[in-house]
Scaffold this motif. Structure first.
Motif, PDB file in Angstrom:
ATOM      1  N   PRO A 238       0.205   1.741  22.520  1.00 29.12           N
ATOM      2  CA  PRO A 238      -1.070   1.422  21.938  1.00 29.12           C
ATOM      3  C   PRO A 238      -1.371   2.327  20.803  1.00 29.12           C
ATOM      4  O   PRO A 238      -1.018   3.596  20.946  1.00 29.12           O
ATOM      5  N   ASN A 239      -2.000   1.933  19.770  1.00 27.27           N
ATOM      6  CA  ASN A 239      -2.494   2.728  18.631  1.00 27.27           C
ATOM      7  C   ASN A 239      -1.408   3.444  17.781  1.00 27.27           C
ATOM      8  O   ASN A 239      -1.748   4.207  17.141  1.00 27.27           O
ATOM      9  N   VAL A 240      -0.245   2.598  17.919  1.00 27.06           N
ATOM     10  CA  VAL A 240       0.811   3.155  16.995  1.00 27.06           C
ATOM     11  C   VAL A 240       0.568   2.482  15.440  1.00 27.06           C
ATOM     12  O   VAL A 240      -0.042   1.387  15.376  1.00 27.06           O
ATOM     13  N   PRO A 241       0.487   3.459  14.424  1.00 26.15           N
ATOM     14  CA  PRO A 241      -0.159   2.909  13.155  1.00 26.15           C
ATOM     15  C   PRO A 241       1.114   2.193  12.626  1.00 26.15           C
ATOM     16  O   PRO A 241       2.127   2.180  12.900  1.00 26.15           O
ATOM     17  N   LEU A 242       0.339   1.280  11.303  1.00 26.39           N
ATOM     18  CA  LEU A 242       1.500   0.611  10.645  1.00 26.39           C
ATOM     19  C   LEU A 242       1.979   1.625   9.414  1.00 26.39           C
ATOM     20  O   LEU A 242       2.733   1.006   8.648  1.00 26.39           O
ATOM     21  N   ASP A 243       1.586   2.864   9.148  1.00 20.60           N
ATOM     22  CA  ASP A 243       2.133   3.603   8.339  1.00 20.60           C
ATOM     23  C   ASP A 243       1.984   5.071   9.030  1.00 20.60           C
ATOM     24  O   ASP A 243       1.091   5.132   9.870  1.00 20.60           O
ATOM     25  N   SER A 244       2.533   5.889   8.300  1.00 25.30           N
ATOM     26  CA  SER A 244       2.457   7.299   8.906  1.00 25.30           C
ATOM     27  C   SER A 244       1.102   8.293   8.732  1.00 25.30           C
ATOM     28  O   SER A 244       0.833   9.096   9.372  1.00 25.30           O
ATOM     29  N   THR A 245       0.238   7.561   7.841  1.00 23.17           N
ATOM     30  CA  THR A 245      -1.029   8.293   7.500  1.00 23.17           C
ATOM     31  C   THR A 245      -2.382   7.295   7.790  1.00 23.17           C
ATOM     32  O   THR A 245      -2.837   7.080   6.753  1.00 23.17           O
ATOM     33  N   PRO A 246      -2.578   6.755   8.982  1.00 26.76           N
ATOM     34  CA  PRO A 246      -3.723   5.647   9.200  1.00 26.76           C
ATOM     35  C   PRO A 246      -4.918   6.108   9.117  1.00 26.76           C
ATOM     36  O   PRO A 246      -5.883   5.502   8.987  1.00 26.76           O
ATOM     37  N   GLU A 247      -5.292   7.614   8.811  1.00 26.20           N
ATOM     38  CA  GLU A 247      -6.590   8.051   8.697  1.00 26.20           C
ATOM     39  C   GLU A 247      -6.869   8.139   7.214  1.00 26.20           C
ATOM     40  O   GLU A 247      -8.140   8.399   6.929  1.00 26.20           O
ATOM     41  N   VAL A 248      -6.006   7.722   6.357  1.00 27.72           N
ATOM     42  CA  VAL A 248      -6.363   7.682   4.840  1.00 27.72           C
ATOM     43  C   VAL A 248      -5.771   6.434   3.925  1.00 27.72           C
ATOM     44  O   VAL A 248      -4.949   6.070   4.698  1.00 27.72           O
ATOM     45  N   PHE A 249      -6.324   6.131   2.988  1.00 26.28           N
ATOM     46  CA  PHE A 249      -5.930   4.975   2.386  1.00 26.28           C
ATOM     47  C   PHE A 249      -5.175   5.263   1.187  1.00 26.28           C
ATOM     48  O   PHE A 249      -5.628   5.911   0.377  1.00 26.28           O
ATOM     49  N   ASP A 250      -3.892   5.256   1.604  1.00 23.27           N
ATOM     50  CA  ASP A 250      -2.844   5.852   0.323  1.00 23.27           C
ATOM     51  C   ASP A 250      -1.669   4.928   0.467  1.00 23.27           C
ATOM     52  O   ASP A 250      -1.516   3.834   1.073  1.00 23.27           O
ATOM     53  N   THR A 251      -0.771   5.343  -0.400  1.00 28.46           N
ATOM     54  CA  THR A 251       0.360   4.318  -0.846  1.00 28.46           C
ATOM     55  C   THR A 251       1.732   4.162   0.207  1.00 28.46           C
ATOM     56  O   THR A 251       2.680   3.728  -0.099  1.00 28.46           O
ATOM     57  N   LYS A 252       1.538   5.147   1.243  1.00 27.81           N
ATOM     58  CA  LYS A 252       2.667   5.225   2.195  1.00 27.81           C
ATOM     59  C   LYS A 252       3.131   3.885   2.737  1.00 27.81           C
ATOM     60  O   LYS A 252       3.981   3.721   3.083  1.00 27.81           O
ATOM     61  N   PHE A 253       1.871   3.154   3.089  1.00 29.62           N
ATOM     62  CA  PHE A 253       2.276   1.755   3.668  1.00 29.62           C
ATOM     63  C   PHE A 253       3.325   1.141   2.901  1.00 29.62           C
ATOM     64  O   PHE A 253       4.198   0.539   3.455  1.00 29.62           O
ATOM     65  N   TYR A 254       2.976   1.268   1.670  1.00 32.60           N
ATOM     66  CA  TYR A 254       4.062   0.540   0.796  1.00 32.60           C
ATOM     67  C   TYR A 254       5.397   1.131   0.501  1.00 32.60           C
ATOM     68  O   TYR A 254       6.605   0.542   0.670  1.00 32.60           O
ATOM     69  N   SER A 255       5.299   2.602   0.325  1.00 34.78           N
ATOM     70  CA  SER A 255       6.352   3.387   0.054  1.00 34.78           C
ATOM     71  C   SER A 255       7.380   3.356   1.230  1.00 34.78           C
ATOM     72  O   SER A 255       8.766   3.380   1.388  1.00 34.78           O
ATOM     73  N   GLU A 256       6.779   3.310   2.518  1.00 34.20           N
ATOM     74  CA  GLU A 256       7.696   3.662   3.912  1.00 34.20           C
ATOM     75  C   GLU A 256       8.190   2.081   4.032  1.00 34.20           C
ATOM     76  O   GLU A 256       9.428   2.218   4.822  1.00 34.20           O
ATOM     77  N   MET A 257       7.774   1.186   3.771  1.00 26.34           N
ATOM     78  CA  MET A 257       8.220  -0.173   3.982  1.00 26.34           C
ATOM     79  C   MET A 257       9.588  -0.248   3.070  1.00 26.34           C
ATOM     80  O   MET A 257      10.364  -1.167   3.479  1.00 26.34           O
ATOM     81  N   LEU A 258       9.693   0.450   2.065  1.00 25.61           N
ATOM     82  CA  LEU A 258      11.071   0.429   1.214  1.00 25.61           C
ATOM     83  C   LEU A 258      12.133   1.264   2.036  1.00 25.61           C
ATOM     84  O   LEU A 258      13.289   1.207   1.609  1.00 25.61           O
ATOM     85  N   LEU A 259      11.903   2.088   2.970  1.00 26.26           N
ATOM     86  CA  LEU A 259      12.857   2.720   3.930  1.00 26.26           C
ATOM     87  C   LEU A 259      13.619   1.752   4.840  1.00 26.26           C
ATOM     88  O   LEU A 259      12.719   0.840   5.420  1.00 26.26           O
ATOM     89  N   ASN A 260      14.862   2.378   5.033  1.00 22.85           N
ATOM     90  CA  ASN A 260      15.695   1.446   6.138  1.00 22.85           C
ATOM     91  C   ASN A 260      15.030   1.642   7.433  1.00 22.85           C
ATOM     92  O   ASN A 260      14.480   2.783   8.033  1.00 22.85           O
TER      93      ASN A 260
END
Ligand code: HEM
Length: 278
Positions: A161-183
């Motif tokens: 439980p509580n695993v985030p959908l990007d590595s920085t769930p406490e801030v609204f940043d672009t990592k969600f989009y960029s990490e999705m491009l990684l293998n």
């Protein structure tokens, strides 16, 4: 709920609820005359017994109950309280845009029919068709998914439980989009849910739906355009969230001044060049 100023679980649930209330609209059902209205109308609170039975709304029970009490005590409509609390909750997440808030939604007249909440196991074509039927273009869908920049999961794999959908769930940043491009190489848990695919880190969950949309040929370039481009992502999210919150209502009153100004994203301090040996 939000007075500690943190991008906390209640804030996440409130942000998610704005979408789950608003996506309960359908041009197709409207045209056929079988369901009129819907959208950001508070039906997920007013008809909670019906709508929370939809598996897509799992996890929203606590926020629905809390906001119902709040709205009843303060004599505001359920549709208004949902969009208001989502905007206030998001304001606690550094880097987020300051959303608009318009008030005056009347009470919902009927529950949303089942099946209107997109499922994380749906293929991209199905997801985009559902979003289009709810009034959003494929590009706007990519924009709305910026909310997953501050998201965690509990129900996809309850063993982690509580695993985030990007590595920085406490801030609204672009990592969600960029990490999705990684293998993708691993799963945070056992990887037994069809709603997740391999992620680049054991500490992040990658939803099947997010990966499918990111790779869809028609919008892959839109997805990439947000990776690393925080200002563009933030402005686009503000605009499409305004549409999501208001498209079903005329005569709303602009009360955006009540929404707090979010903290800025902390950027790493500039490094002073070492000039001693020059
Ligand atoms: C294609 C559309 C979408 C799908 C399939 C989807 C699916 C999901 C799933 C499966 C979760 C994890 C829930 C859990 O396990 O507890 C989640 C979390 C979340 N979603 Fe979405 N989502 C979509 C779009 C959106 C949109 C448009 C927003 C807001 C504008 C949003 C906001 C959130 C937030 C904030 C969370 C975190 C909730 C929490 O941490 O309690 N999602 N989403």
């Amino acid at each position: 709920m939000f007075s500690d100023g943190r991008c906390n679980d209640q804030a996440r649930e409130a942000i998610r609820l704005t979408f789950h209330d608003a996506v309960g609209r359908s041009h197709t059902l409207n045209d056929s005359g079988s369901f009129g209205g819907g959208g950001a109308d508070g039906s997920i609170i007013k008809f909670a017994d019906t709508e929370l039975a939809d598996i897509g709304n799992t996890g929203l029970e606590d926020i629905v109950l809390a906001l119902k009490d709040f709205a009843d005590n303060h004599n505001v409509s359920y549709g208004d309280i949902i969009q208001f609390s989502g905007a206030v909750g998001l304001a606690n997440c550094p880097g987020s845009p300051r959303l608009t808030f318009y008030a005056g939604r009347p009470d919902a007249i009927a529950p949303s029919p089942p099946g209107l909440v997109p499922a994380p196991t749906d293929p991209a074509d199905v997801l985009l068709a559902r979003m289009s039927d709810a009034g959003f273009t494929p590009e706007e869908t990519v924009v709305l998914l910026a909310a997953h920049s501050v998201a965690k999961q509990k129900a996809v794999d309850p063993s982690v439980p509580n695993v985030p959908l990007d590595s920085t769930p406490e801030v609204f940043d672009t990592k969600f989009y960029s990490e999705m491009l990684l293998n993708g190489t691993c799963y945070p848990g056992k990887g037994s849910s069809p709603a997740e695919v391999k992620s680049p880190s054991k500490n992040v969950m990658r939803l099947t739906s997010d990966a499918a949309i990111a790779q869809h040929a028609s919008i892959a370039s839109t997805w990439r355009s947000f990776a690393g481009n925080h200002d563009v992502m933030r402005a686009a999210f503000r605009e499409v969230m305004h549409k999501l919150a208001t498209q079903d209502h005329a005569d709303l009153v602009d009360c955006s001044f009540v929404i707090p100004t979010p903290a800025l994203l902390m950027r790493p301090p500039a490094v002073r060049p070492n000039t001693e040996n020059l």
